[in-house]
Design a protein around this motif. Sequence first.
Motif, short mmCIF file in Angstrom:
data_model
loop_
_atom_site.label_atom_id
_atom_site.label_comp_id
_atom_site.label_asym_id
_atom_site.label_seq_id
_atom_site.Cartn_x
_atom_site.Cartn_y
_atom_site.Cartn_z
N ALA A 120 0.83 -1.11 -0.13
CA ALA A 120 -0.14 0.13 -0.14
C ALA A 120 1.06 1.27 0.14
O ALA A 120 2.13 1.28 0.52
N MET A 180 0.79 3.60 1.84
CA MET A 180 1.13 4.11 3.02
C MET A 180 2.78 3.41 3.81
O MET A 180 3.39 3.80 4.62
N ARG A 196 0.21 -7.28 -4.14
CA ARG A 196 -0.35 -8.12 -3.24
C ARG A 196 -0.67 -9.56 -3.70
O ARG A 196 -1.21 -9.45 -4.63
N MET A 205 -1.21 2.50 -7.08
CA MET A 205 -2.08 3.47 -6.06
C MET A 205 -1.77 4.97 -6.18
O MET A 205 -0.91 5.17 -6.06
N TRP A 217 -8.25 1.21 8.51
CA TRP A 217 -7.09 1.15 8.03
C TRP A 217 -5.91 1.01 8.65
O TRP A 217 -5.97 1.91 9.57
N ASN A 260 -10.10 5.62 -1.04
CA ASN A 260 -10.15 5.36 0.27
C ASN A 260 -9.40 6.55 1.12
O ASN A 260 -8.04 6.60 0.90
N VAL A 266 -7.96 7.71 4.47
CA VAL A 266 -7.61 7.06 6.13
C VAL A 266 -7.43 8.25 6.98
O VAL A 266 -6.40 9.09 6.42
N ASP A 318 -3.93 9.68 4.90
CA ASP A 318 -3.55 8.60 3.90
C ASP A 318 -4.78 8.36 2.99
O ASP A 318 -5.55 7.77 3.30
N THR A 319 -4.54 8.80 1.63
CA THR A 319 -5.78 8.29 0.80
C THR A 319 -5.09 7.28 -0.24
O THR A 319 -4.06 7.37 -0.80
N GLY A 320 -6.06 6.53 -0.87
CA GLY A 320 -5.49 5.58 -1.90
C GLY A 320 -6.73 5.44 -3.04
O GLY A 320 -7.77 4.90 -2.50
N1 SER Z 1 -3.80 2.64 2.90
C1 SER Z 1 -5.03 2.79 2.22
C2 SER Z 1 -5.35 1.63 1.38
O1 SER Z 1 -4.41 1.06 0.97
C3 SER Z 1 -5.47 4.26 1.68
O2 SER Z 1 -4.28 4.58 0.76
O3 SER Z 1 -6.27 1.62 0.82
#
Ligand code: SER
Length: 596
Positions: free
Chosen positions: A41, A43, A69, A87, A163, A204, A206, A227-229
């Motif tokens: 991710a 983050m 992943r 991401m 998250w 998302n 967070v 933290d956005t994804g």
């Molecule tokens: N950490 C969150 C995710 O991976 C937002 O970046 O969805």
Amino acid sequence: MISADELRKKYLDFFVSKGHIQIPSASLIPENDPSVLFTTAGMHPLVPYLLGEPHPAGKRLVNVQKCVRTGDIDEVGDATHLTFFEMLGNWSLGDYFKDDSIAWSFEFLTSADWLAIPVNKLAVSVFAGDDDAPFDEESMKKWMELGILESRIAKLGKDDNWWPAGGKHPGPQGPDTEIFYWTGTEVAPESFDPKNKFWVEIWNNVFMQFLKGKDGSPKSLDQKNVDTGMGLERTLAVLNDVATVFETDLFISIISAIESATGAKYGSDAAVTRSMRIIADHVRSAVMMIADGVAPSNKDQGYILRRLIRRAICESTKLVKEGIDLTKIAHPVIAMFEGVYPIPTAGNVIKAIKDEQEKFSKTLHKGLGQFEKFFKQGAIGGKEAFDLYATYGFPLELTEDLVKERGATIDREAFEHEFAHHQELSSQGSEKKFKGGLADASEETTRLHTATHLLHQALRMVLGDGVAQKGSNITTERLRFDFSHGEKMTPEQITEVERIVNEQIEKAMPVICETMSVEEAEKSGAIGLFKEKYKTVGDQVKVYNVGNSSTSSEPPFSREICGGPHASNTKELGHFKILKEEASSAGIRRIKAILE
Ligand code: SER
């Protein structure tokens, strides 16, 4: 149509216009986190900064992060799952919080200057609250203020709106608010039902406001972060109104290369489509992993890479009998990503795939034939899986996939357990493993194998004859040896064992192999796993002597029943060093050691 390049650029430009600094993607291989194999991710690489360390680029960052992943690898082939993905993320390190984060997401998605998505196609979810953390009222309020209907806001628990999901993970974390896009052909329903599959999550946000220790409930962080994804592939698919990520420009050239290589047509048949998706996904991941420095091997990232390449090759044999040359698929992948991420040596990427392919293709067809034979004979258990691995280079999970594809099931735990058992026996005794080409009989493992015999004997000399081998595992880097012994070794005992082993190395002792019956071996004082391994009386076994053979009147330093292979003289070993002595289980100790 919006292309992947355009979406990346728009996202970065938008957040730069809001005072963010664009930072490059970190490597797929985590730099300081041995607990995970890959960056999973955005983050991940930023954790130190989320915890308060100042980031050199400031408090507002934006990036596109490469991620891998592999948890859902079995699902790849369906409409949505991928192992490699990108991401899009914007970050506040103790700067703006919920209000700005939500307002900017809304602006980016709906403004005519940016993505121009009609508000009516959006729904959101917020954290409902539980015993540990309160309902995220601020996010709910903000969304309503921006014009999202209350009926389009779902309140969900930690499994959905936290998250890392579930909230059990230690580390920085917090509630999140997720944004969903309506993909149905009908007008979007007034109220948001998260179970309706036409609502697809695209973003998302967070709010990292807690830190959780190994146990205990989350504590407030001094620094409140965002933290956005946004998943690039999925967002691209919904914006372009195509059914799957494989129909976006991120995949079109790759799929078309697979069509040319196989002569089959994507979409012509469900099985063909599935195979093409798997090949496309796996080659993308493989290319990006190699570009970040991973080489196919039998452990860690290298094992995952090996498994992806071998699985892609196997999958291609369903489309054309002889399989395809994966480098033909790797070229369009490199061409696509070259301008986006550094791919330092495209030539090396191709070469690595080619080499791995050559290694595997030698045994692939025989291996598949052997698999079918096993399968017809009844069940495929850990023993059969191990045989396929050792002799034909089939990673365990590949065999598992093949079983599943035939509609049979596998008791995963028992299967892995049995496989591991055979692997242990093998590194002690059988030559098979080294025939396979997968576990290369490299000089390194051979030398470590001989060192294991010296260690075994030295332990018996220092700790007594009660020491018996309980397990052994050798990689190219180290040996691991489990043995029966009731207590922790003292530092003096460890030093003494090292001294004895190094003394034998310095003496340049020959390693002599003899073949004899189990009874003769036992009589000659050889140690080894007799009862467990050699049940049949009269079996011929190999005995390795360090020092004198059984015909000499002098005893050897070590005499052990074993399949080999071994170094021919201890002088080849170098310097022996014990890295660790620890408990393995009740009454069993474990040593990890290296040759330097
Ligand atoms: N950490 C969150 C995710 O991976 C937002 O970046 O969805």
